[in-house]
Design an enzyme around this catalytic site. Sequence first.
Site, PDB file in Angstrom:
ATOM      1  N   CYS A  64      -8.201 -37.408 -21.967  1.00 48.95           N
ATOM      2  CA  CYS A  64      -9.249 -36.385 -22.128  1.00 48.95           C
ATOM      3  C   CYS A  64      -9.210 -35.401 -20.964  1.00 48.95           C
ATOM      4  O   CYS A  64      -9.629 -35.727 -19.855  1.00 48.95           O
ATOM      5  CB  CYS A  64     -10.616 -37.074 -22.210  1.00 48.95           C
ATOM      6  SG  CYS A  64     -11.988 -35.904 -22.245  1.00 48.95           S
ATOM      7  N   CYS A 117     -12.654 -34.290 -19.589  1.00 48.90           N
ATOM      8  CA  CYS A 117     -13.297 -35.300 -18.739  1.00 48.90           C
ATOM      9  C   CYS A 117     -12.631 -35.353 -17.361  1.00 48.90           C
ATOM     10  O   CYS A 117     -13.306 -35.506 -16.350  1.00 48.90           O
ATOM     11  CB  CYS A 117     -13.198 -36.695 -19.360  1.00 48.90           C
ATOM     12  SG  CYS A 117     -13.461 -36.752 -21.125  1.00 48.90           S
ATOM     13  N   ASP A 118     -11.309 -35.234 -17.285  1.00 50.48           N
ATOM     14  CA  ASP A 118     -10.613 -35.631 -16.056  1.00 50.48           C
ATOM     15  C   ASP A 118      -9.803 -34.551 -15.346  1.00 50.48           C
ATOM     16  O   ASP A 118      -9.396 -34.764 -14.203  1.00 50.48           O
ATOM     17  CB  ASP A 118      -9.674 -36.818 -16.364  1.00 50.48           C
ATOM     18  CG  ASP A 118     -10.458 -38.038 -16.830  1.00 50.48           C
ATOM     19  OD1 ASP A 118     -11.574 -38.223 -16.333  1.00 50.48           O
ATOM     20  OD2 ASP A 118      -9.964 -38.777 -17.698  1.00 50.48           O
TER      21      ASP A 118
END
Length: 422
Positions: A252, A255-256
Amino acid sequence: MKEINESDFEKEVLNGGNVLVDFYSTECAPCEAVAPKLEGLEKLFGKEIKFVKIFRQGNRELSDKLIVKSSPTLLFYQDGEEVCGRLAGGVKRSEIVRELKHILGKEKVTNIMATQQPFVTDVDVAILGAGPGGLTAGLYLCQAKINTVLIDIALPGGYVSTTHMVSNYPGFIDPQPGYLLGHNMSEQTKQCGTTYKVAVDVTKVDLLKKEITIDNQETIRAKRIIVATGTSPNKMGIPGEVEYRGKGISYCATCDAKYFGDKEVIVVGGGNSAIEEADFISKFASKITIIHQFDQLQANKTAQEKAFANPKISFLLSHEPRAIKKDGEKMVVEVEDLKTKEMKTITADGIFVFIGLKPNLEIFNNQFELDEWGYIKTDEDKRTNIDGVFAVGDVTSKKYRQITTAIADGTIAAISITREIG
Ligand SMILES: Cc1cc2nc3c(=O)[nH]c(=O)nc-3n(C[C@H](O)[C@H](O)[C@H](O)COP(=O)(O)OP(=O)(O)OC[C@H]3O[C@@H](n4cnc5c(N)ncnc54)[C@H](O)[C@@H]3O)c2cc1C
Protein backbone atom coordinates in the site's frame (compact mmCIF):
# COMPACT_ATOMS: atom_id res chain seq x y z
CA MET A 1 -18.19 4.40 30.31
CA LYS A 2 -17.03 6.96 32.81
CA GLU A 3 -15.76 10.20 31.23
CA ILE A 4 -12.78 11.85 32.91
CA ASN A 5 -10.56 14.90 32.27
CA GLU A 6 -6.83 15.42 32.69
CA SER A 7 -7.38 16.76 36.20
CA ASP A 8 -8.85 13.34 37.22
CA PHE A 9 -6.12 11.28 35.51
CA GLU A 10 -3.94 10.85 38.58
CA LYS A 11 -6.86 9.82 40.82
CA GLU A 12 -8.75 7.66 38.32
CA VAL A 13 -5.90 6.06 36.35
CA LEU A 14 -2.54 6.33 38.12
CA ASN A 15 -3.84 5.65 41.60
CA GLY A 16 -3.64 1.88 41.24
CA GLY A 17 -5.68 -1.03 39.91
CA ASN A 18 -6.40 -2.05 36.33
CA VAL A 19 -7.61 0.70 34.02
CA LEU A 20 -8.43 0.87 30.30
CA VAL A 21 -8.33 4.44 28.92
CA ASP A 22 -10.02 5.33 25.63
CA PHE A 23 -8.78 8.61 24.12
CA TYR A 24 -11.57 9.52 21.70
CA SER A 25 -12.65 12.37 19.43
CA THR A 26 -15.96 13.51 18.05
CA GLU A 27 -16.74 13.03 14.33
CA CYS A 28 -14.38 10.05 14.36
CA ALA A 29 -15.66 6.92 12.58
CA PRO A 30 -13.21 4.49 14.27
CA CYS A 31 -14.13 5.99 17.68
CA GLU A 32 -17.80 5.31 16.96
CA ALA A 33 -16.89 1.77 15.87
CA VAL A 34 -15.00 0.95 19.07
CA ALA A 35 -17.45 2.57 21.54
CA PRO A 36 -20.09 -0.23 21.56
CA LYS A 37 -17.33 -2.85 21.82
CA LEU A 38 -15.95 -1.13 24.92
CA GLU A 39 -19.41 -0.80 26.46
CA GLY A 40 -20.04 -4.52 25.90
CA LEU A 41 -16.68 -5.47 27.40
CA GLU A 42 -17.22 -3.15 30.37
CA LYS A 43 -20.37 -5.10 31.19
CA LEU A 44 -18.31 -8.31 31.21
CA PHE A 45 -15.06 -7.08 32.78
CA GLY A 46 -16.16 -3.98 34.71
CA LYS A 47 -15.44 -5.64 38.07
CA GLU A 48 -11.88 -6.51 37.05
CA ILE A 49 -10.81 -3.39 35.16
CA LYS A 50 -11.99 0.19 35.23
CA PHE A 51 -13.05 1.59 31.81
CA VAL A 52 -12.66 5.36 31.35
CA LYS A 53 -12.76 7.66 28.35
CA ILE A 54 -11.02 10.98 27.75
CA PHE A 55 -11.96 13.52 25.07
CA ARG A 56 -8.61 13.99 23.29
CA GLN A 57 -9.16 17.50 21.91
CA GLY A 58 -10.43 18.76 25.28
CA ASN A 59 -7.39 17.34 27.08
CA ARG A 60 -4.55 18.27 24.77
CA GLU A 61 -1.86 18.70 27.40
CA LEU A 62 -2.37 15.16 28.70
CA SER A 63 -2.64 13.72 25.16
CA ASP A 64 0.63 15.40 24.16
CA LYS A 65 2.35 14.26 27.35
CA LEU A 66 1.29 10.67 26.72
CA ILE A 67 2.09 11.01 22.98
CA VAL A 68 -1.45 10.06 21.99
CA LYS A 69 -1.61 11.18 18.36
CA SER A 70 -4.73 9.56 16.94
CA SER A 71 -8.27 8.68 17.95
CA PRO A 72 -9.21 6.30 19.25
CA THR A 73 -6.12 5.21 21.17
CA LEU A 74 -6.62 2.66 23.93
CA LEU A 75 -4.09 2.56 26.77
CA PHE A 76 -3.93 -0.06 29.51
CA TYR A 77 -2.70 0.65 33.05
CA GLN A 78 -1.84 -1.65 35.91
CA ASP A 79 -1.00 -0.14 39.31
CA GLY A 80 -0.22 3.24 37.80
CA GLU A 81 2.05 1.91 35.03
CA GLU A 82 1.13 1.69 31.36
CA VAL A 83 1.26 -1.96 30.27
CA CYS A 84 0.53 -3.93 27.06
CA GLY A 85 0.61 -2.45 23.57
CA ARG A 86 -1.57 0.51 22.63
CA LEU A 87 -4.48 -0.07 20.25
CA ALA A 88 -5.44 2.56 17.70
CA GLY A 89 -7.58 3.02 14.58
CA GLY A 90 -10.05 0.29 13.64
CA VAL A 91 -9.73 -1.64 16.89
CA LYS A 92 -11.34 -5.11 16.99
CA ARG A 93 -13.05 -6.58 20.04
CA SER A 94 -10.71 -9.58 19.86
CA GLU A 95 -7.69 -7.24 20.07
CA ILE A 96 -8.99 -5.66 23.27
CA VAL A 97 -9.69 -9.11 24.73
CA ARG A 98 -6.12 -10.16 23.83
CA GLU A 99 -4.72 -7.22 25.85
CA LEU A 100 -7.09 -7.97 28.73
CA LYS A 101 -5.60 -11.48 28.84
CA HIS A 102 -2.18 -9.93 29.46
CA ILE A 103 -3.51 -7.95 32.41
CA LEU A 104 -6.05 -10.33 33.96
CA GLY A 105 -4.63 -13.69 32.92
CA LYS A 106 -5.79 -15.97 30.11
CA GLU A 107 -7.89 -18.27 32.29
CA LYS A 108 -9.87 -15.53 33.98
CA VAL A 109 -10.62 -13.78 30.68
CA THR A 110 -11.60 -17.07 29.01
CA ASN A 111 -13.95 -17.89 31.91
CA ILE A 112 -15.56 -14.45 31.83
CA MET A 113 -15.92 -14.57 28.04
CA ALA A 114 -17.70 -17.93 28.39
CA THR A 115 -20.45 -16.22 30.40
CA GLN A 116 -21.43 -13.92 27.51
CA GLN A 117 -24.75 -14.76 25.94
CA PRO A 118 -24.82 -15.24 22.18
CA PHE A 119 -27.71 -13.39 20.55
CA VAL A 120 -29.49 -13.15 17.20
CA THR A 121 -30.38 -9.96 15.33
CA ASP A 122 -32.91 -10.13 12.49
CA VAL A 123 -32.48 -7.76 9.56
CA ASP A 124 -33.77 -7.55 6.00
CA VAL A 125 -30.38 -7.36 4.31
CA ALA A 126 -26.84 -8.01 5.52
CA ILE A 127 -23.99 -6.67 3.40
CA LEU A 128 -20.52 -8.14 3.86
CA GLY A 129 -17.93 -5.55 2.88
CA ALA A 130 -18.15 -1.75 3.14
CA GLY A 131 -16.16 -0.71 0.06
CA PRO A 132 -17.79 1.28 -2.76
CA GLY A 133 -19.96 -1.71 -3.82
CA GLY A 134 -21.29 -2.50 -0.35
CA LEU A 135 -21.70 1.17 0.65
CA THR A 136 -23.72 1.96 -2.48
CA ALA A 137 -25.98 -1.06 -1.94
CA GLY A 138 -26.41 0.08 1.69
CA LEU A 139 -27.36 3.58 0.59
CA TYR A 140 -30.00 2.45 -1.93
CA LEU A 141 -31.49 -0.09 0.49
CA CYS A 142 -31.60 2.44 3.30
CA GLN A 143 -33.31 5.00 1.10
CA ALA A 144 -35.85 2.28 0.20
CA LYS A 145 -36.48 1.88 3.97
CA ILE A 146 -35.08 -1.64 4.03
CA ASN A 147 -33.50 -2.59 7.35
CA THR A 148 -29.86 -3.14 6.41
CA VAL A 149 -26.67 -3.90 8.30
CA LEU A 150 -23.19 -3.35 6.81
CA ILE A 151 -20.46 -5.62 8.15
CA ASP A 152 -16.72 -5.15 7.55
CA ILE A 153 -13.62 -6.71 9.06
CA ALA A 154 -11.92 -3.30 8.71
CA LEU A 155 -13.15 0.31 8.72
CA PRO A 156 -15.55 1.35 5.92
CA GLY A 157 -14.25 2.66 2.59
CA GLY A 158 -12.55 -0.37 1.05
CA TYR A 159 -9.69 0.14 -1.41
CA VAL A 160 -10.69 3.71 -2.19
CA SER A 161 -9.66 4.78 1.29
CA THR A 162 -6.09 3.60 0.66
CA THR A 163 -5.80 5.06 -2.84
CA HIS A 164 -3.75 8.25 -2.96
CA MET A 165 -5.77 10.23 -5.52
CA VAL A 166 -8.81 9.27 -7.58
CA SER A 167 -9.10 11.25 -10.80
CA ASN A 168 -11.73 9.25 -12.67
CA TYR A 169 -14.70 9.31 -10.30
CA PRO A 170 -17.42 11.37 -12.03
CA GLY A 171 -18.73 14.52 -10.40
CA PHE A 172 -15.41 15.98 -9.27
CA ILE A 173 -13.41 18.30 -11.52
CA ASP A 174 -10.18 17.86 -9.57
CA PRO A 175 -8.64 14.55 -8.42
CA GLN A 176 -9.99 13.58 -5.02
CA PRO A 177 -7.94 12.11 -2.15
CA GLY A 178 -9.07 8.48 -1.92
CA TYR A 179 -9.51 8.57 1.87
CA LEU A 180 -11.92 11.53 1.49
CA LEU A 181 -13.97 9.86 -1.23
CA GLY A 182 -14.21 6.68 0.89
CA HIS A 183 -15.12 8.72 3.96
CA ASN A 184 -17.84 10.66 2.13
CA MET A 185 -19.35 7.50 0.63
CA SER A 186 -19.41 5.93 4.08
CA GLU A 187 -20.90 8.97 5.83
CA GLN A 188 -23.64 9.29 3.20
CA THR A 189 -24.72 5.69 3.77
CA LYS A 190 -24.39 5.95 7.55
CA GLN A 191 -26.34 9.21 7.80
CA CYS A 192 -29.19 7.60 5.90
CA GLY A 193 -29.53 5.20 8.84
CA THR A 194 -27.77 1.98 7.78
CA THR A 195 -26.43 0.06 10.78
CA TYR A 196 -22.65 -0.39 10.79
CA LYS A 197 -20.78 -3.32 12.33
CA VAL A 198 -17.20 -2.52 11.36
CA ALA A 199 -13.75 -3.65 12.52
CA VAL A 200 -15.39 -6.91 13.58
CA ASP A 201 -14.26 -10.51 13.29
CA VAL A 202 -16.56 -12.37 10.90
CA THR A 203 -16.55 -15.69 12.72
CA LYS A 204 -18.92 -17.72 10.56
CA VAL A 205 -21.07 -17.31 7.46
CA ASP A 206 -23.88 -19.76 6.64
CA LEU A 207 -25.13 -18.63 3.24
CA LEU A 208 -27.90 -21.23 3.03
CA LYS A 209 -29.41 -20.17 6.37
CA LYS A 210 -28.41 -16.54 5.65
CA GLU A 211 -26.70 -16.19 9.02
CA ILE A 212 -23.51 -14.28 9.74
CA THR A 213 -21.84 -14.55 13.15
CA ILE A 214 -19.60 -11.69 14.22
CA ASP A 215 -17.18 -11.44 17.14
CA ASN A 216 -18.18 -14.99 18.11
CA GLN A 217 -21.26 -13.55 19.77
CA GLU A 218 -23.87 -11.91 17.56
CA THR A 219 -25.57 -13.81 14.76
CA ILE A 220 -27.15 -11.61 12.12
CA ARG A 221 -30.02 -13.39 10.38
CA ALA A 222 -31.01 -11.79 7.08
CA LYS A 223 -33.60 -12.27 4.35
CA ARG A 224 -30.94 -11.42 1.76
CA ILE A 225 -27.15 -11.24 1.83
CA ILE A 226 -24.95 -9.13 -0.43
CA VAL A 227 -21.30 -10.20 -0.66
CA ALA A 228 -19.06 -7.19 -1.42
CA THR A 229 -15.78 -8.35 0.07
CA GLY A 230 -13.53 -7.11 -2.76
CA THR A 231 -10.01 -8.35 -3.32
CA SER A 232 -6.63 -8.56 -1.57
CA PRO A 233 -3.19 -8.05 -3.08
CA ASN A 234 -1.49 -11.11 -4.53
CA LYS A 235 1.68 -12.15 -2.77
CA MET A 236 4.89 -13.03 -4.63
CA GLY A 237 5.19 -16.30 -2.70
CA ILE A 238 8.98 -16.12 -2.42
CA PRO A 239 11.27 -16.64 0.60
CA GLY A 240 11.44 -13.56 2.84
CA GLU A 241 8.06 -12.13 1.80
CA VAL A 242 6.11 -13.19 4.88
CA GLU A 243 9.03 -12.47 7.19
CA TYR A 244 9.54 -8.88 6.01
CA ARG A 245 5.92 -7.91 5.39
CA GLY A 246 5.47 -4.56 7.15
CA LYS A 247 9.21 -4.52 7.86
CA GLY A 248 10.36 -3.29 4.45
CA ILE A 249 7.74 -4.92 2.20
CA SER A 250 4.47 -3.07 1.62
CA TYR A 251 1.36 -3.55 -0.51
CA CYS A 252 0.00 0.00 0.00
CA ALA A 253 1.78 3.11 -1.27
CA THR A 254 -0.70 5.52 0.31
CA CYS A 255 -0.07 3.93 3.69
CA ASP A 256 3.72 3.61 3.53
CA ALA A 257 5.37 5.74 0.78
CA LYS A 258 5.84 8.62 3.24
CA TYR A 259 8.33 6.51 5.20
CA PHE A 260 10.69 6.38 2.21
CA GLY A 261 11.64 10.06 1.87
CA ASP A 262 14.96 10.26 -0.07
CA LYS A 263 15.25 6.48 0.01
CA GLU A 264 15.60 3.90 -2.75
CA VAL A 265 12.60 1.71 -3.46
CA ILE A 266 11.74 -1.28 -5.62
CA VAL A 267 8.26 -1.60 -7.12
CA VAL A 268 7.25 -5.07 -8.29
CA GLY A 269 4.62 -5.15 -11.06
CA GLY A 270 3.84 -3.51 -14.38
CA GLY A 271 0.07 -2.98 -14.46
CA ASN A 272 -1.81 0.24 -13.78
CA SER A 273 -1.64 -0.06 -10.00
CA ALA A 274 2.15 -0.60 -10.03
CA ILE A 275 2.90 2.22 -12.46
CA GLU A 276 0.52 4.78 -10.94
CA GLU A 277 1.64 3.96 -7.40
CA ALA A 278 5.32 4.17 -8.47
CA ASP A 279 4.62 7.69 -9.69
CA PHE A 280 3.10 8.54 -6.30
CA ILE A 281 6.03 6.95 -4.40
CA SER A 282 8.41 9.11 -6.46
CA LYS A 283 7.09 12.15 -4.57
CA PHE A 284 8.99 10.76 -1.58
CA ALA A 285 11.67 8.29 -2.72
CA SER A 286 14.89 9.35 -4.45
CA LYS A 287 15.02 6.35 -6.79
CA ILE A 288 12.52 3.70 -7.91
CA THR A 289 13.33 0.51 -9.78
CA ILE A 290 10.29 -1.17 -11.32
CA ILE A 291 10.74 -4.93 -11.71
CA HIS A 292 8.30 -6.50 -14.15
CA GLN A 293 8.13 -10.03 -15.51
CA PHE A 294 7.21 -9.11 -19.09
CA ASP A 295 9.26 -7.14 -21.60
CA GLN A 296 6.52 -4.50 -21.78
CA LEU A 297 4.43 -2.76 -19.13
CA GLN A 298 0.73 -3.68 -18.92
CA ALA A 299 -0.40 -0.25 -17.64
CA ASN A 300 -2.37 2.08 -19.90
CA LYS A 301 -0.50 4.47 -22.21
CA THR A 302 -1.06 7.59 -20.07
CA ALA A 303 0.40 5.95 -16.98
CA GLN A 304 3.32 4.50 -18.96
CA GLU A 305 4.22 7.85 -20.56
CA LYS A 306 4.20 9.53 -17.15
CA ALA A 307 6.45 6.83 -15.69
CA PHE A 308 8.91 6.90 -18.64
CA ALA A 309 9.18 10.69 -18.25
CA ASN A 310 9.87 10.44 -14.51
CA PRO A 311 13.66 10.76 -13.97
CA LYS A 312 13.44 8.93 -10.63
CA ILE A 313 11.99 5.76 -12.19
CA SER A 314 14.02 3.07 -13.94
CA PHE A 315 12.88 -0.32 -15.27
CA LEU A 316 14.07 -3.89 -14.99
CA LEU A 317 11.86 -5.69 -17.50
CA SER A 318 11.74 -9.48 -18.03
CA HIS A 319 12.93 -9.97 -14.45
CA GLU A 320 11.28 -11.59 -11.45
CA PRO A 321 12.16 -11.47 -7.74
CA ARG A 322 13.13 -14.90 -6.37
CA ALA A 323 14.03 -14.19 -2.71
CA ILE A 324 14.27 -11.30 -0.27
CA LYS A 325 16.79 -10.95 2.52
CA LYS A 326 17.85 -8.16 4.81
CA ASP A 327 21.33 -6.78 5.29
CA GLY A 328 21.17 -4.40 8.23
CA GLU A 329 18.49 -1.87 7.29
CA LYS A 330 18.72 -2.65 3.55
CA MET A 331 16.46 -5.04 1.64
CA VAL A 332 18.37 -7.35 -0.66
CA VAL A 333 16.34 -8.78 -3.54
CA GLU A 334 17.53 -11.70 -5.64
CA VAL A 335 16.14 -11.31 -9.15
CA GLU A 336 16.17 -13.64 -12.11
CA ASP A 337 16.62 -12.41 -15.66
CA LEU A 338 13.87 -14.45 -17.32
CA LYS A 339 15.57 -14.31 -20.72
CA THR A 340 19.10 -15.37 -19.71
CA LYS A 341 18.18 -17.16 -16.42
CA GLU A 342 20.99 -15.19 -14.77
CA MET A 343 20.54 -14.26 -11.10
CA LYS A 344 21.56 -10.91 -9.63
CA THR A 345 20.92 -8.96 -6.44
CA ILE A 346 19.55 -5.45 -6.02
CA THR A 347 19.47 -3.54 -2.74
CA ALA A 348 16.90 -0.97 -1.73
CA ASP A 349 15.36 0.53 1.40
CA GLY A 350 11.89 -0.77 0.70
CA ILE A 351 9.83 -2.92 -1.65
CA PHE A 352 6.29 -2.24 -2.84
CA VAL A 353 4.39 -5.13 -4.43
CA PHE A 354 1.52 -4.57 -6.91
CA ILE A 355 1.10 -7.83 -8.83
CA GLY A 356 -2.63 -8.15 -9.03
CA LEU A 357 -5.42 -9.06 -6.71
CA LYS A 358 -7.34 -12.13 -5.56
CA PRO A 359 -10.99 -12.28 -4.46
CA ASN A 360 -11.71 -12.35 -0.70
CA LEU A 361 -13.72 -15.57 -0.50
CA GLU A 362 -12.03 -17.70 2.20
CA ILE A 363 -14.88 -17.25 4.69
CA PHE A 364 -17.43 -18.77 2.28
CA ASN A 365 -15.97 -22.30 2.12
CA ASN A 366 -16.37 -22.85 -1.63
CA GLN A 367 -20.15 -22.37 -1.63
CA PHE A 368 -20.17 -20.12 -4.68
CA GLU A 369 -20.03 -20.97 -8.34
CA LEU A 370 -16.86 -19.25 -9.57
CA ASP A 371 -15.41 -18.30 -12.95
CA GLU A 372 -12.10 -19.73 -14.15
CA TRP A 373 -10.16 -17.00 -12.30
CA GLY A 374 -11.94 -17.69 -9.00
CA TYR A 375 -14.41 -14.76 -8.95
CA ILE A 376 -18.12 -15.15 -8.07
CA LYS A 377 -20.43 -15.64 -11.05
CA THR A 378 -23.61 -13.52 -10.96
CA ASP A 379 -26.55 -12.90 -13.26
CA GLU A 380 -27.36 -9.40 -14.49
CA ASP A 381 -29.29 -8.62 -11.27
CA LYS A 382 -26.17 -9.65 -9.27
CA ARG A 383 -27.74 -12.90 -8.00
CA THR A 384 -25.32 -15.72 -7.26
CA ASN A 385 -26.00 -19.46 -7.51
CA ILE A 386 -27.21 -19.40 -3.87
CA ASP A 387 -30.84 -18.39 -3.40
CA GLY A 388 -31.16 -14.93 -1.81
CA VAL A 389 -27.41 -14.24 -1.94
CA PHE A 390 -26.14 -11.46 -4.20
CA ALA A 391 -22.55 -10.41 -4.97
CA VAL A 392 -21.23 -7.04 -6.15
CA GLY A 393 -17.99 -5.24 -6.95
CA ASP A 394 -14.47 -6.57 -7.39
CA VAL A 395 -15.23 -9.97 -5.86
CA THR A 396 -17.47 -10.82 -8.83
CA SER A 397 -16.64 -12.13 -12.29
CA LYS A 398 -16.28 -9.14 -14.61
CA LYS A 399 -13.94 -7.56 -17.11
CA TYR A 400 -13.27 -4.19 -15.45
CA ARG A 401 -12.78 -3.53 -11.75
CA GLN A 402 -13.19 0.14 -10.90
CA ILE A 403 -15.03 2.24 -8.31
CA THR A 404 -17.69 3.09 -10.88
CA THR A 405 -18.29 -0.56 -11.80
CA ALA A 406 -18.48 -1.55 -8.11
CA ILE A 407 -21.02 1.15 -7.31
CA ALA A 408 -23.05 0.20 -10.39
CA ASP A 409 -23.19 -3.39 -9.11
CA GLY A 410 -24.23 -2.19 -5.63
CA THR A 411 -27.02 -0.14 -7.19
CA ILE A 412 -28.30 -3.06 -9.26
CA ALA A 413 -28.27 -5.55 -6.36
CA ALA A 414 -30.04 -3.09 -4.05
CA ILE A 415 -32.77 -2.30 -6.58
CA SER A 416 -33.23 -6.02 -7.35
CA ILE A 417 -33.63 -6.77 -3.64
CA THR A 418 -35.98 -3.83 -3.14
CA ARG A 419 -38.23 -5.21 -5.88
CA GLU A 420 -38.23 -8.61 -4.11
CA ILE A 421 -38.75 -7.63 -0.47
CA GLY A 422 -39.44 -3.89 -0.39
C1 LIG B 1 -3.83 0.57 -5.68
C2 LIG B 1 -5.20 0.70 -6.29
C3 LIG B 1 -5.57 1.91 -6.89
C4 LIG B 1 -6.85 2.03 -7.46
N1 LIG B 1 -7.20 3.23 -8.06
C5 LIG B 1 -8.43 3.36 -8.63
C6 LIG B 1 -8.83 4.59 -9.25
O1 LIG B 1 -8.06 5.55 -9.31
N2 LIG B 1 -10.08 4.65 -9.77
C7 LIG B 1 -10.97 3.61 -9.75
O2 LIG B 1 -12.09 3.73 -10.22
N3 LIG B 1 -10.62 2.43 -9.16
C8 LIG B 1 -9.38 2.28 -8.62
N4 LIG B 1 -9.02 1.09 -8.03
C9 LIG B 1 -10.02 -0.02 -8.01
C10 LIG B 1 -11.10 0.25 -6.95
O3 LIG B 1 -10.49 0.66 -5.75
C11 LIG B 1 -11.94 -1.00 -6.74
O4 LIG B 1 -12.46 -1.41 -7.98
C12 LIG B 1 -13.10 -0.76 -5.78
O5 LIG B 1 -12.64 -0.30 -4.53
C13 LIG B 1 -13.90 -2.04 -5.58
O6 LIG B 1 -14.87 -1.84 -4.61
P1 LIG B 1 -15.49 -3.08 -3.79
O7 LIG B 1 -16.52 -2.50 -2.92
O8 LIG B 1 -15.87 -4.16 -4.72
O9 LIG B 1 -14.27 -3.68 -2.96
P2 LIG B 1 -13.21 -3.05 -1.96
O10 LIG B 1 -13.02 -1.62 -2.18
O11 LIG B 1 -12.03 -3.95 -2.07
O12 LIG B 1 -13.90 -3.24 -0.52
C14 LIG B 1 -14.08 -4.53 0.02
C15 LIG B 1 -14.37 -4.39 1.50
O13 LIG B 1 -14.70 -5.70 2.01
C16 LIG B 1 -14.06 -5.88 3.26
N5 LIG B 1 -13.90 -7.31 3.52
C17 LIG B 1 -12.97 -8.17 3.05
N6 LIG B 1 -13.20 -9.41 3.51
C18 LIG B 1 -14.29 -9.35 4.30
C19 LIG B 1 -15.04 -10.30 5.08
N7 LIG B 1 -14.69 -11.58 5.13
N8 LIG B 1 -16.11 -9.87 5.75
C20 LIG B 1 -16.49 -8.57 5.72
N9 LIG B 1 -15.82 -7.62 5.02
C21 LIG B 1 -14.76 -8.00 4.31
C22 LIG B 1 -12.75 -5.12 3.14
O14 LIG B 1 -12.23 -4.78 4.41
C23 LIG B 1 -13.18 -3.90 2.32
O15 LIG B 1 -13.57 -2.83 3.13
C24 LIG B 1 -7.77 0.95 -7.43
C25 LIG B 1 -7.39 -0.25 -6.80
C26 LIG B 1 -6.12 -0.39 -6.26
C27 LIG B 1 -5.72 -1.68 -5.62
